[in-house]
Design an enzyme around this catalytic site. Structure first.
Site, short mmCIF file in Angstrom:
data_model
loop_
_atom_site.label_atom_id
_atom_site.label_comp_id
_atom_site.label_asym_id
_atom_site.label_seq_id
_atom_site.Cartn_x
_atom_site.Cartn_y
_atom_site.Cartn_z
N ARG A 22 -17.07 -16.20 19.95
CA ARG A 22 -16.17 -16.22 19.33
C ARG A 22 -16.95 -15.25 17.27
O ARG A 22 -16.60 -14.04 17.28
CB ARG A 22 -15.09 -16.78 18.17
N TYR A 30 2.85 2.01 8.67
CA TYR A 30 2.98 1.52 10.16
C TYR A 30 3.71 -0.05 10.06
O TYR A 30 3.67 -1.14 8.80
CB TYR A 30 1.65 1.06 10.73
N ASP A 80 -6.04 3.32 6.69
CA ASP A 80 -5.81 3.44 7.55
C ASP A 80 -6.03 4.80 8.54
O ASP A 80 -5.18 5.64 8.34
CB ASP A 80 -4.54 2.59 8.21
N LYS A 115 -4.64 2.57 19.74
CA LYS A 115 -4.34 4.17 19.83
C LYS A 115 -5.08 5.68 20.30
O LYS A 115 -5.79 5.03 22.17
CB LYS A 115 -3.75 4.83 18.59
C1 LIG Z 1 -0.11 0.35 15.67
C2 LIG Z 1 -0.45 1.15 14.57
C3 LIG Z 1 -0.96 -0.06 14.12
C4 LIG Z 1 -1.50 -1.64 14.16
O1 LIG Z 1 -2.27 -1.36 15.52
P1 LIG Z 1 -2.13 -2.20 16.61
O2 LIG Z 1 -3.01 -2.53 17.53
O3 LIG Z 1 -0.33 -2.52 17.28
O4 LIG Z 1 -2.27 -4.01 16.26
C5 LIG Z 1 -1.57 -0.12 12.70
N1 LIG Z 1 -1.62 1.40 11.94
C6 LIG Z 1 -1.72 2.23 12.81
C7 LIG Z 1 -1.44 3.97 11.60
C8 LIG Z 1 -0.58 2.09 14.09
O5 LIG Z 1 0.12 3.82 14.25
#
Ligand SMILES: *Cc1c(COP(=O)(O)O)cnc(C)c1O
Length: 383
Positions: free
Chosen positions: A48, A101, A173, A198
């Site tokens: 962890r 998001y 982000d 992504k």
């Molecule tokens: C998908 C996404 C998230 C969240 O990510 P997860 O891996 O699905 O928890 C956060 N910010 C953006 C811009 C995203 O496209």
């Protein structure tokens, strides 16, 4: 060294035991210590707290973003939660992009608001609105740019200045453009966040997240939350993401080229009402997109004439494009944010920020652009 070299080699050294060129998947809970006095002498105690496979990915992502270090999380949402828990306490206030998001919006309004943290959702495409939203107790500004799903873009450098004078952390982000196209820390931000699900993974294989910080204090604060909450990335996910990262630049370049071709095709189609892609001259923030990023990415949206009903017909009939959540992978995906990714954003708020009912979001993959266009053409014929 250049980005393509670093995306392959940063963070990874041949396995000292065997010479294996890929960092092994260290599938282990614990690490045997040589003696009580030499506790942690090899850097690991319990998975962890740290794991060598995950650590390799953290070092690679820190290098690519130009940060001091990186902490990986179980998902992108866990990464965003990690930033919020690291920098916000009861009584604090945060300014968040009003287009973000859907999960980020839900985390703020339905979870962290229960713990005495206040949020203002501001139009971060206008730095003056960010400045106006800042209060004495503002400790965090979270900007998502380009934002999911409207592609609204925010000036990272200008907002970083506002955060600095307010004594707040500016987190960006950076999921949509990745460090290959946009490096928030170089533009003045403190923290860059990723859903590695992504483009970093890029193959629809995992869910994961990462937080890259500018200073050691910030990194320590985030890593403390990572260990305290246990919201860690698994070694298998880190291993797959390490492999994905090696082709990030070529995937981004080709997927972006495909996206440009598709945006131009849609823009000229008589049944299409509007197309939104930062690479088009018609994009209202095209100059900002050119100024702070070196590429436009592979996300776009469009509206079919006839609105929601026509959009649904298209999404239900299109071949090759899979109707699915997620983005950034080699497979092209088509999504209806209003019923899928952004269903938890209240209707009034969606309308206010431009997430219209007929918005069809495309995540352009790595297939032949012409095949993707042909599939859209056939589906548009049926609308
Ligand atoms: C998908 C996404 C998230 C969240 O990510 P997860 O891996 O699905 O928890 C956060 N910010 C953006 C811009 C995203 O496209």
């Amino acid at each position: 060294m250049g980005f393509s070299t670093r995306q392959i080699h940063a963070g990874v050294t041949p396995d000292p035991m065997t010479g294996a060129i890929l960092t092994p998947i260290y599938q282990t809970t614990t690490y045997v210590q040589p003696s009580v006095d030499e506790y942690l002498s090899k850097g690991y105690s319990y998975s962890r707290s740290a794991n060598p496979t995950v650590r390799a990915l953290e070092l690679k992502l820190a290098d690519l973003e130009g940060g001091i270090d990186c902490s990986c999380f179980g998902t992108g949402m866990a990464a965003i939660q990690g930033v919020m828990l690291a920098f916000l306490s009861a009584g604090d206030h945060a300014v968040i992009s009003d287009v973000a998001y859907g999960g980020t919006y839900r985390l703020c309004t339905k979870v962290l608001s229960r713990f005495g943290v206040e949020f203002t959702f501001a139009d971060t495409s206008r730095p003056d609105e960010v400045a106006a939203a800042v209060r004495d107790n503002t400790r965090l500004i979270l900007t998502e740019t380009p934002a999911n799903p409207t592609m609204k873009s925010s000036d990272i450098a200008a907002i970083s200045e506002i955060a600095k004078s307010a004594g707040a952390v500016h987190a960006v982000d950076n999921t949509f453009l990745t460090p290959y196209y946009q490096r928030p820390l170089e533009l003045g931000a403190d923290v860059s966040i990723h859903s590695t699900t992504k483009y970093m993974d890029g193959h629809n294989a995992t869910v994961g997240g990462a937080v890259i910080c500018r200073t050691a204090d910030q990194d320590e604060a985030v890593r403390f939350i990572q260990n305290s909450t246990g919201s860690i990335m698994s070694p298998q996910v880190a291993w797959l993401t390490l492999q994905g990262c090696k082709t990030l630049s070529i995937r981004m370049d080709q997927q972006s080229a495909n996206a440009m071709a598709i945006a131009r095709y849609l823009e000229s189609h008589p049944k299409v009402e509007q197309v939104c892609y930062p690479g088009l001259e018609s994009f209202s923030q095209h100059a900002l997109a050119c100024g702070q990023a070196t590429g436009f990415g592979a996300m776009l949206w469009f509206e079919v004439k006839g609105g929601l009903a026509a959009g649904k017909t298209l999404m239900d009939n299109v071949e090759l494009w899979s109707l699915a959540e997620n983005l950034g992978s080699v497979e092209s995906l088509i999504t209806h944010p209003v019923t899928m990714t952004h269903a938890d954003v209240e209707e009034a708020e969606r309308q206010r920020v431009g997430i219209i009912d007929g918005l069809v979001r495309l995540s352009v993959g790595l297939e032949d652009a012409q095949d993707l266009i042909d599939a859209l053409e056939q589906a548009l014929d049926r609308v």
